[in-house]
Design an enzyme around this catalytic site. Structure first.
Site, PDB file in Angstrom:
ATOM      1  N   LYS A  54       3.298  -4.663  -2.856  1.00 42.75           N
ATOM      2  CA  LYS A  54       3.109  -5.197  -1.602  1.00 42.75           C
ATOM      3  C   LYS A  54       3.214  -6.079  -1.028  1.00 42.75           C
ATOM      4  CE  LYS A  54      -1.617  -5.156  -5.004  1.00 42.75           C
ATOM      5  NZ  LYS A  54      -2.139  -5.787  -5.854  1.00 42.75           N
ATOM      6  N   GLN A  98      -2.839 -11.470  -8.995  1.00 38.89           N
ATOM      7  CA  GLN A  98      -2.517 -10.049  -9.620  1.00 38.89           C
ATOM      8  C   GLN A  98      -3.641  -9.816 -11.304  1.00 38.89           C
ATOM      9  OE1 GLN A  98      -0.766  -7.536  -7.487  1.00 38.89           O
ATOM     10  NE2 GLN A  98      -1.955  -6.353  -9.394  1.00 38.89           N
ATOM     11  N   ASP A 124      -8.386 -10.519  -1.277  1.00 34.29           N
ATOM     12  CA  ASP A 124      -9.106  -9.795  -1.847  1.00 34.29           C
ATOM     13  C   ASP A 124     -10.758  -9.257  -1.981  1.00 34.29           C
ATOM     14  OD1 ASP A 124      -7.206  -8.310  -3.332  1.00 34.29           O
ATOM     15  OD2 ASP A 124      -6.872  -9.639  -4.888  1.00 34.29           O
TER      16      ASP A 124
END
Ligand code: NAD
Length: 309
Positions: A54, A98, A124
């Protein structure tokens, strides 16, 4: 005839090159780059690999991204305090914590994180506010994997409206949001899960079949209608030699690599499905790269929206 391979990696590259242009024009207008902050708790090897890719992708796109790594034994309060600090920091556009969090943080820790992240920075798309907006078909920040799947279908000119979509898996991060997105695009959607009786027969009615369960080679030929589009979301690390030879095929390049490394990543869909499906996403190189591309997309959207406020 083998199914058409839906090349997620190529579509992801296309999305990212479009984004790079938009990022440049954001930077020109705002005088700064979009900014993503990733939080990793612990040092789980898979999570570190995901985070690294990422960060790399962000830097390729001209997004300012950095990682804050907390020790695995950190308390949930420490994690939430960090999220609150990032919420309050005007230079931060996107916050990603995460998953999974270490189990020592307790059940529901991830939900407490989603309750704390500012929805405007929720790249997200997992905070309750953004989940609500998704249900109401007015979300700007849509969960990355489902958003990537819709991009792949659209850019591969696969019709969604009026078709029967079956989603196997009902997680908050993939199953439920992809079902919702397909419903908003006028598919008739069936969601299957571990307690669905006769799952294969239900799946075999799908024009578009999405599997997101995390079981190597679970979806066999009898789950698939001839010509169906099959989207394999699963990422499963296989270490068993017999399973690897069944799923990778003895003598194949991927099997050779398994023999050297002792592990390989495979999807939920058994390779025999290729003989019956009309189109199929590979693993790796299918949905995975799209997830990262959509994370970059969401970071830019969050930055643009915050800039307009
Ligand atoms: P999860 O573990 O949260 O949920 C799994 C779901 O599958 C559950 O809803 C469960 O009911 C269902 N399920 C499990 N076993 C089943 C069975 N035998 N029959 C029917 N349903 C069953 O999973 P998740 O977070 O949605 O992830 C699913 C898979 O997708 C994993 O392999 C994960 O690594 C992968 N994933 C990939 C990406 C990507 O970018 N490609 C992104 C997210 C998740």
């Amino acid at each position: 005839m083998a199914a058409q391979v839906l090349d997620g990696a190529a579509v992801a590259r296309q999305i990212r090159s479009e984004l790079a242009e938009r990022v440049r024009s954001f930077e020109k207008n705002a005088g700064r780059r979009p900014c993503l902050r990733i939080v990793l708790v612990g040092d789980k090897a898979d999570s570190e690999i995901y985070v690294r890719s990422k960060l790399k992708s962000a830097s390729d796109e001209g997004i300012d991204a950095s990682l804050t790594q907390l020790a695995a034994q950190s308390s949930i309060e420490k994690v939430l305090d960090l999220v609150r600090t990032l919420n309050a920091d005007p230079t931060v556009d996107g916050i990603l914590v995460q998953s999974p969090l270490p189990s020592s943080l307790g059940d529901g820790a991830m939900l407490r994180v989603f309750d704390t992240i500012d929805p405007a920075k929720d790249v997200d798309g997992f905070t309750p506010v953004n989940v609500g907006r998704l249900v109401q078909n007015r979300a700007a920040l849509v969960p990355c994997t489902p958003a990537g799947i819709v991009q792949l279908l659209d850019r591969s000119r696969i019709e969604i409206a009026g078709r029967h979509a079956v989603v196997i898996g009902r997680s908050d991060i993939v199953g439920k949001p992809i079902a919702m997105l397909l419903l908003h695009r006028h598919a008739t959607v069936t969601i299957c899960h571990s307690r669905t009786p006769d799952l294969a027969a239900t799946a075999a009615r799908a024009d578009i079949l999405v599997s997101a369960i995390g079981r190597a080679g679970f979806v066999r030929k009898n789950f698939v209608k001839a010509g169906a589009v099959v989207i394999d979301v699963g990422i499963n690390r296989v270490t068993d030699a017999a399973v690897a030879s069944a799923l990778l095929g003895e003598g194949s390049l991927r099997h050779e690599s398994f023999l050297k490394k002792g592990s390989a990543v495979v999807g939920d869909v058994h390779p025999e499905v290729s003989a019956i499906a009309g189109a199929l996403t590979p693993v790796p190189g299918g949905v995975g790269p799209l997830t990262i591309a959509m994370l970059m997309h969401n970071t830019l959207v969050a930055a643009e929206q915050r800039q307009r406020r």
